[in-house]
Design a protein around this motif. Structure first.
Motif, short mmCIF file in Angstrom:
data_model
loop_
_atom_site.label_atom_id
_atom_site.label_comp_id
_atom_site.label_asym_id
_atom_site.label_seq_id
_atom_site.Cartn_x
_atom_site.Cartn_y
_atom_site.Cartn_z
N PRO A 66 0.23 5.73 2.22
CA PRO A 66 -0.22 4.70 3.18
C PRO A 66 -1.74 4.60 3.31
O PRO A 66 -2.28 3.50 3.45
N ASP B 82 6.49 3.15 -4.32
CA ASP B 82 5.88 3.95 -3.26
C ASP B 82 4.38 4.08 -3.46
O ASP B 82 3.89 4.04 -4.59
N ILE B 83 3.68 4.22 -2.36
CA ILE B 83 2.23 4.48 -2.40
C ILE B 83 1.84 5.18 -1.11
O ILE B 83 2.41 4.90 -0.05
N LEU C 272 1.19 -5.61 -3.34
CA LEU C 272 0.89 -4.31 -2.74
C LEU C 272 1.31 -4.26 -1.28
O LEU C 272 1.80 -3.23 -0.81
N GLU C 273 1.12 -5.34 -0.57
CA GLU C 273 1.50 -5.36 0.86
C GLU C 273 2.99 -5.04 1.02
O GLU C 273 3.37 -4.22 1.86
N LEU D 112 -6.08 5.61 -8.01
CA LEU D 112 -6.14 5.08 -6.65
C LEU D 112 -7.54 5.17 -6.06
O LEU D 112 -7.96 4.29 -5.30
N ILE E 111 -6.20 -2.33 -0.15
CA ILE E 111 -6.11 -3.67 0.44
C ILE E 111 -7.44 -4.10 1.04
O ILE E 111 -7.82 -5.29 0.98
N GLN F 278 4.80 -3.72 -1.38
CA GLN F 278 5.10 -2.63 -2.31
C GLN F 278 6.26 -3.02 -3.22
O GLN F 278 7.25 -2.31 -3.35
N LYS G 54 -3.99 5.36 0.95
CA LYS G 54 -4.53 4.74 -0.26
C LYS G 54 -4.21 3.25 -0.30
O LYS G 54 -5.01 2.44 -0.78
N LYS G 55 -3.06 2.89 0.23
CA LYS G 55 -2.69 1.47 0.30
C LYS G 55 -3.69 0.72 1.17
O LYS G 55 -4.18 -0.36 0.80
N LYS G 56 -4.00 1.29 2.32
CA LYS G 56 -4.96 0.65 3.23
C LYS G 56 -6.33 0.52 2.57
O LYS G 56 -7.00 -0.52 2.68
N LEU H 262 -4.36 0.34 -9.43
CA LEU H 262 -3.07 0.61 -8.79
C LEU H 262 -2.04 1.12 -9.80
O LEU H 262 -1.64 0.39 -10.70
#
Length: 197
Positions: free
Chosen positions: A166, A163-164, A146-147, A113, A173, A149, A168-170, A118
């Motif tokens: 939040p 799951d990811i 990814l948006e 990450l 992206i 998930q 790390k997701k931001k 990913l």
């Protein structure tokens, strides 16, 4: 290496149905001398890809013209072993943007990450379905959103949520590393500092 913004991926995949793949298999220790992230891809799975004379092993999946794509599908417990960040570097440098497994070692997951790779953790049942789909048709397409998930098989429409973290997701992206993220909120930090003065 700068982190590239992660968008929805629609790609064929490379299957590696081997459990307990550790970081020394991903990138052998003898190749850890470099300090920059580039160039590790050429030694990804080095001892599985090449024989002792340096010739490609025809029966290893990365040497096969049958499989290609930006998604690597691995067996359960992917990325175990030592904490070397180079494992994530090697997979990313080879061209993979996503690694799918039913379980990841925590340190590998964090390293992935942090380096724009990913890790998508799915159920064992869905992982088996992915492997079967690739075996039935090497050109099968997998979509990773990814948006939302969500990972899905394009042909059948079968999908599963993943799951990811939040934060790390931001970062993924927006193409942020930790420093980029702090710079993106520097005005909020400054306002907070003023309010605390």
């Amino acid at each position: 290496m700068s982190i590239v913004k992660f968008s929805t991926i629609l790609s064929t995949a490379v299957p590696l149905p081997i459990e307990n793949v550790d970081t020394d298999q991903i990138i052998p220790a003898r190749f850890l001398k470099a300090t920059t992230r580039e160039g590790f891809g050429e030694n990804l799975f080095r001892d599985w890809r090449y024989d002792k004379s340096g010739q490609p092993k025809a029966d290893f999946v990365l040497n096969s013209s049958t499989y290609s794509g930006s998604i690597l599908v691995g067996g359960k417990n992917f990325g175990s072993g030592s904490s070397r960040e180079h494992a994530a570097w090697a997979i990313h440098d080879f061209g993979f943007k996503v690694v799918v497994s039913s379980f990841f070692a925590d340190i590998f997951k964090g390293n992935a990450l942090n380096n724009g790779l990913l890790p998508v953790q799915v159920s064992e049942k869905f992982l088996a379905r992915i492997f079967q789909s690739i075996e039935d048709d090497s050109a099968t397409l997998i979509k990773v959103d990814l948006e939302k998930q969500e990972i899905s098989l394009k042909a059948s429409g079968a999908s599963e949520h993943f799951d990811i973290n939040p934060y790390k997701k931001k970062c993924l992206i927006n193409g942020y590393d930790d420093i980029d993220y702090l710079l993106s909120i520097k005005e909020k930090i400054a306002q907070f500092e003023v309010s605390r003065a």
